[in-house]
Design an enzyme around this catalytic site. Structure first.
Site, PDB file in Angstrom:
ATOM      1  N   PRO A   1       0.792  -1.228   0.000  1.00 44.04           N
ATOM      2  CA  PRO A   1       0.000   0.000   0.000  1.00 44.04           C
ATOM      3  C   PRO A   1       0.826   1.281   0.000  1.00 44.04           C
ATOM      4  O   PRO A   1       1.849   1.372   0.674  1.00 44.04           O
ATOM      5  CB  PRO A   1      -0.831  -0.104   1.285  1.00 44.04           C
ATOM      6  CG  PRO A   1      -0.152  -1.130   2.113  1.00 44.04           C
ATOM      7  CD  PRO A   1       0.509  -2.072   1.163  1.00 44.04           C
ATOM      8  N   ASN A   2       0.334   2.235  -0.770  1.00 39.45           N
ATOM      9  CA  ASN A   2       0.871   3.595  -0.851  1.00 39.45           C
ATOM     10  C   ASN A   2       2.177   3.711  -1.635  1.00 39.45           C
ATOM     11  O   ASN A   2       2.669   4.822  -1.855  1.00 39.45           O
ATOM     12  CB  ASN A   2       1.042   4.219   0.548  1.00 39.45           C
ATOM     13  CG  ASN A   2      -0.276   4.277   1.297  1.00 39.45           C
ATOM     14  OD1 ASN A   2      -1.233   4.824   0.776  1.00 39.45           O
ATOM     15  ND2 ASN A   2      -0.352   3.691   2.486  1.00 39.45           N
TER      16      ASN A   2
ATOM     17  N   GLU B   1      13.024  -9.246   1.331  1.00 43.23           N
ATOM     18  CA  GLU B   1      12.239  -8.101   1.800  1.00 43.23           C
ATOM     19  C   GLU B   1      13.006  -6.808   1.504  1.00 43.23           C
ATOM     20  O   GLU B   1      14.218  -6.755   1.696  1.00 43.23           O
ATOM     21  CB  GLU B   1      12.076  -8.264   3.320  1.00 43.23           C
ATOM     22  CG  GLU B   1      11.455  -7.106   4.042  1.00 43.23           C
ATOM     23  CD  GLU B   1      11.587  -7.245   5.568  1.00 43.23           C
ATOM     24  OE1 GLU B   1      12.490  -7.995   6.032  1.00 43.23           O
ATOM     25  OE2 GLU B   1      10.808  -6.605   6.276  1.00 43.23           O
TER      26      GLU B   1
ATOM     27  N   ALA C   1       3.199  -0.879   4.742  1.00 47.10           N
ATOM     28  CA  ALA C   1       2.645  -0.902   6.102  1.00 47.10           C
ATOM     29  C   ALA C   1       2.263  -2.319   6.555  1.00 47.10           C
ATOM     30  O   ALA C   1       2.297  -2.619   7.752  1.00 47.10           O
ATOM     31  CB  ALA C   1       1.435   0.019   6.184  1.00 47.10           C
TER      32      ALA C   1
ATOM     33  N   HIS D   1      12.883  -2.458   2.063  1.00 44.43           N
ATOM     34  CA  HIS D   1      12.291  -1.202   2.537  1.00 44.43           C
ATOM     35  C   HIS D   1      13.141  -0.056   2.027  1.00 44.43           C
ATOM     36  O   HIS D   1      14.374  -0.071   2.189  1.00 44.43           O
ATOM     37  CB  HIS D   1      12.198  -1.162   4.062  1.00 44.43           C
ATOM     38  CG  HIS D   1      11.293  -2.227   4.575  1.00 44.43           C
ATOM     39  ND1 HIS D   1       9.932  -2.167   4.426  1.00 44.43           N
ATOM     40  CD2 HIS D   1      11.568  -3.415   5.169  1.00 44.43           C
ATOM     41  CE1 HIS D   1       9.407  -3.272   4.913  1.00 44.43           C
ATOM     42  NE2 HIS D   1      10.371  -4.046   5.363  1.00 44.43           N
TER      43      HIS D   1
ATOM     44  N   ASN E   1       8.167  -5.538  -1.002  1.00 44.98           N
ATOM     45  CA  ASN E   1       8.086  -4.433  -0.060  1.00 44.98           C
ATOM     46  C   ASN E   1       6.616  -4.368   0.370  1.00 44.98           C
ATOM     47  O   ASN E   1       5.791  -3.774  -0.341  1.00 44.98           O
ATOM     48  CB  ASN E   1       8.521  -3.111  -0.696  1.00 44.98           C
ATOM     49  CG  ASN E   1       8.493  -1.971   0.324  1.00 44.98           C
ATOM     50  OD1 ASN E   1       7.933  -2.120   1.418  1.00 44.98           O
ATOM     51  ND2 ASN E   1       9.084  -0.843  -0.022  1.00 44.98           N
TER      52      ASN E   1
ATOM     53  N   ARG F   1      13.222   4.195  12.638  1.00 45.33           N
ATOM     54  CA  ARG F   1      11.967   4.955  12.664  1.00 45.33           C
ATOM     55  C   ARG F   1      11.109   4.553  13.884  1.00 45.33           C
ATOM     56  O   ARG F   1      11.648   4.096  14.870  1.00 45.33           O
ATOM     57  CB  ARG F   1      11.242   4.779  11.325  1.00 45.33           C
ATOM     58  CG  ARG F   1      12.054   5.360  10.144  1.00 45.33           C
ATOM     59  CD  ARG F   1      11.327   5.210   8.832  1.00 45.33           C
ATOM     60  NE  ARG F   1      10.083   5.977   8.820  1.00 45.33           N
ATOM     61  CZ  ARG F   1       9.148   5.834   7.872  1.00 45.33           C
ATOM     62  NH1 ARG F   1       9.333   4.988   6.877  1.00 45.33           N
ATOM     63  NH2 ARG F   1       8.046   6.566   7.932  1.00 45.33           N
TER      64      ARG F   1
ATOM     65  N   ARG G   1       4.433  10.938  -1.987  1.00 44.43           N
ATOM     66  CA  ARG G   1       4.286  10.723  -0.548  1.00 44.43           C
ATOM     67  C   ARG G   1       5.604  11.019   0.176  1.00 44.43           C
ATOM     68  O   ARG G   1       6.669  10.551  -0.241  1.00 44.43           O
ATOM     69  CB  ARG G   1       3.817   9.295  -0.232  1.00 44.43           C
ATOM     70  CG  ARG G   1       4.879   8.234  -0.400  1.00 44.43           C
ATOM     71  CD  ARG G   1       4.396   6.829  -0.092  1.00 44.43           C
ATOM     72  NE  ARG G   1       4.148   6.553   1.308  1.00 44.43           N
ATOM     73  CZ  ARG G   1       4.357   5.354   1.874  1.00 44.43           C
ATOM     74  NH1 ARG G   1       4.816   4.341   1.147  1.00 44.43           N
ATOM     75  NH2 ARG G   1       4.104   5.181   3.135  1.00 44.43           N
TER      76      ARG G   1
ATOM     77  N   TYR H   1      10.918   9.046   1.444  1.00 41.55           N
ATOM     78  CA  TYR H   1      10.943   8.049   0.376  1.00 41.55           C
ATOM     79  C   TYR H   1      11.573   8.539  -0.929  1.00 41.55           C
ATOM     80  O   TYR H   1      11.689   7.759  -1.881  1.00 41.55           O
ATOM     81  CB  TYR H   1       9.514   7.536   0.115  1.00 41.55           C
ATOM     82  CG  TYR H   1       8.907   6.887   1.337  1.00 41.55           C
ATOM     83  CD1 TYR H   1       9.414   5.687   1.841  1.00 41.55           C
ATOM     84  CD2 TYR H   1       7.845   7.482   2.028  1.00 41.55           C
ATOM     85  CE1 TYR H   1       8.879   5.096   2.976  1.00 41.55           C
ATOM     86  CE2 TYR H   1       7.302   6.896   3.163  1.00 41.55           C
ATOM     87  CZ  TYR H   1       7.823   5.717   3.634  1.00 41.55           C
ATOM     88  OH  TYR H   1       7.295   5.132   4.758  1.00 41.55           O
TER      89      TYR H   1
HETATM   90  C1  DQA Z   1       8.285   1.080   3.809  1.00 36.67           C
HETATM   91  C2  DQA Z   1       8.362   1.298   5.320  1.00 36.67           C
HETATM   92  C3  DQA Z   1       7.007   1.036   5.962  1.00 36.67           C
HETATM   93  O1  DQA Z   1       7.096   1.216   7.370  1.00 36.67           O
HETATM   94  C4  DQA Z   1       5.976   1.992   5.416  1.00 36.67           C
HETATM   95  O2  DQA Z   1       4.711   1.700   5.959  1.00 36.67           O
HETATM   96  C5  DQA Z   1       5.946   2.012   3.927  1.00 36.67           C
HETATM   97  C6  DQA Z   1       7.183   1.919   3.177  1.00 36.67           C
HETATM   98  C7  DQA Z   1       9.607   1.460   3.103  1.00 36.67           C
HETATM   99  O3  DQA Z   1       9.764   1.067   1.955  1.00 36.67           O
HETATM  100  O4  DQA Z   1      10.455   2.147   3.682  1.00 36.67           O
HETATM  101  O5  DQA Z   1       4.888   2.221   3.330  1.00 36.67           O
HETATM  102  O6  DQA Z   1       8.045  -0.280   3.560  1.00 36.67           O
END
Ligand code: DQA
Length: 145
Positions: free
Chosen positions: A9-10, A97, A76, A99, A73, A106, A17, A22
């Site tokens: 998501p997002n 994985e 959330a 990020h 990835n 964080r 964003r 990011y």
């Molecule tokens: C994320 C880190 C997550 O905590 C966050 O909710 C994201 C992006 C990252 O790529 O840094 O949406 O996965």
């Protein structure tokens, strides 16, 4: 080798964003970089993004038998989803994985990753390059096995 890159998501809002966290690379630019890199290492790549947990589970399940490695990835859902962990375990496909941000530095609620238990490596806080590094890790492990 066929790699599936999954974004949660997002991540479709990349570039818009929270750019201070990011970066300014858009989701389309990320996809272009992933495709370029796949070509460079001689892998096939498919890219999938969804804001919905069940759709992500469905995509992981659909990878069974036709995908050799997953870059994920979960955004959330990293911090909440046992369902994604179980889906990765169910298909047993080697997974890495990713990020973009350094989640370890964080908020407390970002310190847990459920999917990590089903991944043989994690690339954290390397920005967009992290996806390419994850693809390299999958490629190396595929060649070794
Ligand atoms: C994320 C880190 C997550 O905590 C966050 O909710 C994201 C992006 C990252 O790529 O840094 O949406 O996965």
């Amino acid at each position: 080798m066929k790699i599936l890159v999954i974004n949660g998501p997002n991540l479709n809002m990349l570039g818009i964003r929270e750019p201070q966290i990011y970066g300014r690379t858009t989701y389309e630019d990320l996809c272009a970089r992933i495709r370029d890199h796949a070509q460079k290492i001689g892998a096939e790549v498919e890219i999938y993004q969804s804001n919905h947990e069940g759709d992500l589970v469905d995509r992981i399940q659909a990878a069974y038998g036709n995908i050799d490695g997953i870059v994920i990835n979960p955004a959330a859902y990293t911090h909440t989803s046992v369902a994604l962990l179980d889906a990765l375990k169910a298909v047993g496909i080697p997974a890495v994985e990713v990020h973009i941000s350094d989640v370890s530095a964080r908020e407390d609620f970002r310190q847990i990753s459920f999917v990590r238990r089903a991944c043989f490596a994690s690339v954290i806080g390397h920005g967009i390059d992290g996806y390419l590094e994850a693809m390299d890790l999958l490629w190396e492990s595929y060649r070794e096995n």
